[in-house]
Design a protein around this motif. Structure first.
Motif, PDB file in Angstrom:
ATOM      1  N   HIS A   1      -8.248  18.687   1.747  1.00  0.00           N
ATOM      2  CA  HIS A   1      -8.540  18.211   2.987  1.00  0.00           C
ATOM      3  C   HIS A   1      -9.802  18.991   3.570  1.00  0.00           C
ATOM      4  O   HIS A   1     -10.578  18.598   4.205  1.00  0.00           O
TER       5      HIS A   1
ATOM      6  N   TYR B   1      -5.677   3.275   6.009  1.00  0.00           N
ATOM      7  CA  TYR B   1      -5.190   4.598   6.118  1.00  0.00           C
ATOM      8  C   TYR B   1      -6.137   5.646   6.410  1.00  0.00           C
ATOM      9  O   TYR B   1      -6.952   5.788   5.638  1.00  0.00           O
TER      10      TYR B   1
ATOM     11  N   PHE C   1       1.229   5.491  -2.173  1.00  0.00           N
ATOM     12  CA  PHE C   1       1.528   6.868  -2.111  1.00  0.00           C
ATOM     13  C   PHE C   1       2.856   7.219  -2.856  1.00  0.00           C
ATOM     14  O   PHE C   1       2.840   8.500  -3.510  1.00  0.00           O
TER      15      PHE C   1
ATOM     16  N   PHE D   1       0.753  -1.440   0.147  1.00  0.00           N
ATOM     17  CA  PHE D   1       0.053   0.184   0.021  1.00  0.00           C
ATOM     18  C   PHE D   1       0.671   1.288   0.104  1.00  0.00           C
ATOM     19  O   PHE D   1       0.366   2.248  -0.555  1.00  0.00           O
TER      20      PHE D   1
ATOM     21  N   PRO E   1      -1.980  11.129   6.153  1.00  0.00           N
ATOM     22  CA  PRO E   1      -2.290   9.622   6.130  1.00  0.00           C
ATOM     23  C   PRO E   1      -1.428   8.723   7.075  1.00  0.00           C
ATOM     24  O   PRO E   1      -0.254   8.911   7.060  1.00  0.00           O
ATOM     25  N   MET E   2      -2.142   8.299   7.919  1.00  0.00           N
ATOM     26  CA  MET E   2      -1.675   7.526   9.260  1.00  0.00           C
ATOM     27  C   MET E   2      -2.233   6.064   9.159  1.00  0.00           C
ATOM     28  O   MET E   2      -3.470   6.006   8.865  1.00  0.00           O
TER      29      MET E   2
ATOM     30  N   LEU F   1      -6.934   9.664   7.240  1.00  0.00           N
ATOM     31  CA  LEU F   1      -6.168  11.311   7.284  1.00  0.00           C
ATOM     32  C   LEU F   1      -6.389  11.845   8.661  1.00  0.00           C
ATOM     33  O   LEU F   1      -7.533  11.822   9.221  1.00  0.00           O
TER      34      LEU F   1
END
Ligand code: SF4
Lengths: 367, 75
Positions: free
Chosen positions: A197, B41, A9, A5, B6-7, B43
């Motif tokens: 966001h 994941y 990113f 995954f 993102p965690m 945010l």
């Protein structure tokens, strides 16, 4: 595509993908120069860090708009937080980048040196903790930020909280600011890159009437270089085809309807009010205030500090307003990087991570 | 302040989750996001999960990038 995954990113940072997408952008013959505005400090930082402006086609420019909530926070609210912090047994809690925001009444850092009790927290939950640990004191959370921050505060307001915790709500909303920028028409804008966001919270719906009214091509974009260039491709495509839609190139984090729990929390906790943006003016319907039923949580009411007439409508001593409205670039300010640096900020744009001047200063260090 | 990161979700609890970013773990509120599972994941902004990162959507966008770059980027 790799399974891991993390590679998802990585894909959005891939240099070769960036270069190929730029090539694609350059192959689109723009019939006129285009100016695209983003309204997000994180976008400005990404653009600076990855050197995106430097590789764009010459007739495509990206400018920064009012994307820094700390920068637009009015002086009268900073004054209020300062005065509260000096009251006996009151602790003011806020985000780190509010502390050094220069203001004619003195910054929050100054107030702390003058024995004000102001503490930095990572988020509103830490404010709850401080209130619990100090039952004999009043804790006040100075809540600054756009929708991304407002939704967390809203979700807390409705929950059980220590009696001694209240809030100075100074949140600001993005869509009314876009409307305002287009209405005043002071800056020519051919398209908007919408903040990823904030949009994860509010979705696309609130932008659509504005996009339709002003026929302004728009796209929600993420924060990796590939995201930003994909966004620009969408804007260029819209301009060339004469369309104006609210495209979404950040579908991995943004749904059309946004985050329904977050939207509901904000709707339950806040009324929408006209609000002052420092250096810009009052923007209709661009702020939040606590609903009547939460009035006992409202720090503005709990303490009898009169709003300062002196600091009402106070702007900046520098060119920050021009920078925030996208009228000038930071390096057009005579103080940029000589008198005004992150260590010696003259305006808030140089203080916060999200300030455009700070992003430009750092860009100098990166390149 | 508006920075959302993102965690990776390591452990799910009621209303909170333990997340990890670059090896550092912390607790974040999950009041605003439903159906969070280990391995997702999310945010995170100012201590709150604000959105999940959708792996399927991410893969679709990557496929689109692949197409736009003529498929010769080893993504
Ligand atoms: S460089 Fe400093 S003084 Fe100039 S506009 Fe930016 S913050 Fe204000």
């Amino acid at each position: 595509m790799k399974e891991n995954f993390f590679s998802i990113f990585d894909a959005f940072k891939d240099d070769r993908a960036v270069l190929r997408l730029i090539e694609r952008l350059k192959n689109k013959a723009l019939s006129r120069p285009l100016k695209v505005m983003h309204v997000c400090g994180t976008h400005e930082n990404a653009i600076g860090r990855f050197g995106i402006r430097e590789i764009l086609p010459q007739n495509l420019s990206v400018i920064a708009g009012p994307g820094c909530p700390v920068c637009v926070c009015p002086v009268e609210d900073i004054y209020l937080a300062r005065e509260l912090s000096r009251l006996k047994d009151v602790i003011v809690l806020t985000f780190g980048d509010m502390m050094r925001v220069p203001a004619p009444c003195g910054s929050l850092s100054d107030a702390r040196m003058e024995d004000g009790d102001i503490r930095i927290v990572y988020g509103p939950f830490d404010a709850v903790k401080v209130a619990e640990e100090n039952p004999d004191k009043e804790a006040v959370f100075f809540a600054v930020g756009f929708e991304t921050t407002a939704c967390g505060v809203a979700s807390l307001i409705g929950s059980e909280l220590p009696q001694n915790l209240s809030f100075i709500i100074s949140h600001r909303l993005i869509p009314p600011a876009l409307d305002f920028l287009l209405k005043t028409g002071e800056v020519e804008i051919d398209g908007f890159i919408l903040p990823g966001h904030v949009s994860a919270i509010i979705g696309l719906v609130d932008y659509i009437p504005i996009i339709k009214r002003y026929k302004i091509p728009s796209v929600v974009a993420g924060f990796e270089p590939v995201d930003i260039i994909m966004g620009l491709l969408s804007i260029v495509d819209q301009v060339e085809s004469g369309e104006s839609i609210c495209a979404n190139s950040y579908t991995r984090a943004v749904e059309e309807k946004g985050n329904p729990l977050a939207r509901k929390a904000m709707k339950d906790a806040f009324d929408i009010v006209d609000a002052l943006w420092r250096g810009i003016g009052v923007i209709p319907g661009s702020g939040y205030a606590l609903k009547e039923r939460f009035k006992e949580r409202d720090g503005r009411r709990r303490f009898s500090i009169l709003p300062s007439k002196e600091y009402k409508d106070e702007g900046f001593d520098c060119s920050c307003a021009g920078v925030m409205l996208g009228k000038i670039n930071p390096d057009e300010c005579p103080l940029f990087s000589n008198k005004c640096t992150p260590d010696t900020p003259v305006g808030p744009c140089m203080v916060s991570f999200e300030g455009t001047c700070s992003a430009w200063y750092k860009k100098g260090a990166w390149s | 302040m508006c920075l959302a990161i993102p965690m990776l979700v390591r452990e799910v609890k009621d209303g909170f989750s333990t997340v990890e970013y670059r090896g550092v773990r912390r607790e974040v509120s999950t009041l605003l996001v439903e159906d969070i599972n280990e391995g997702d994941y999310i945010l995170v902004h100012a201590g709150f999960a604000i959105s999940k990162v959708d792996k399927v959507e991410a893969a679709k966008t990557i496929a689109l990038i692949d197409e736009l770059t003529d498929g010769d980027i080893p993504l």
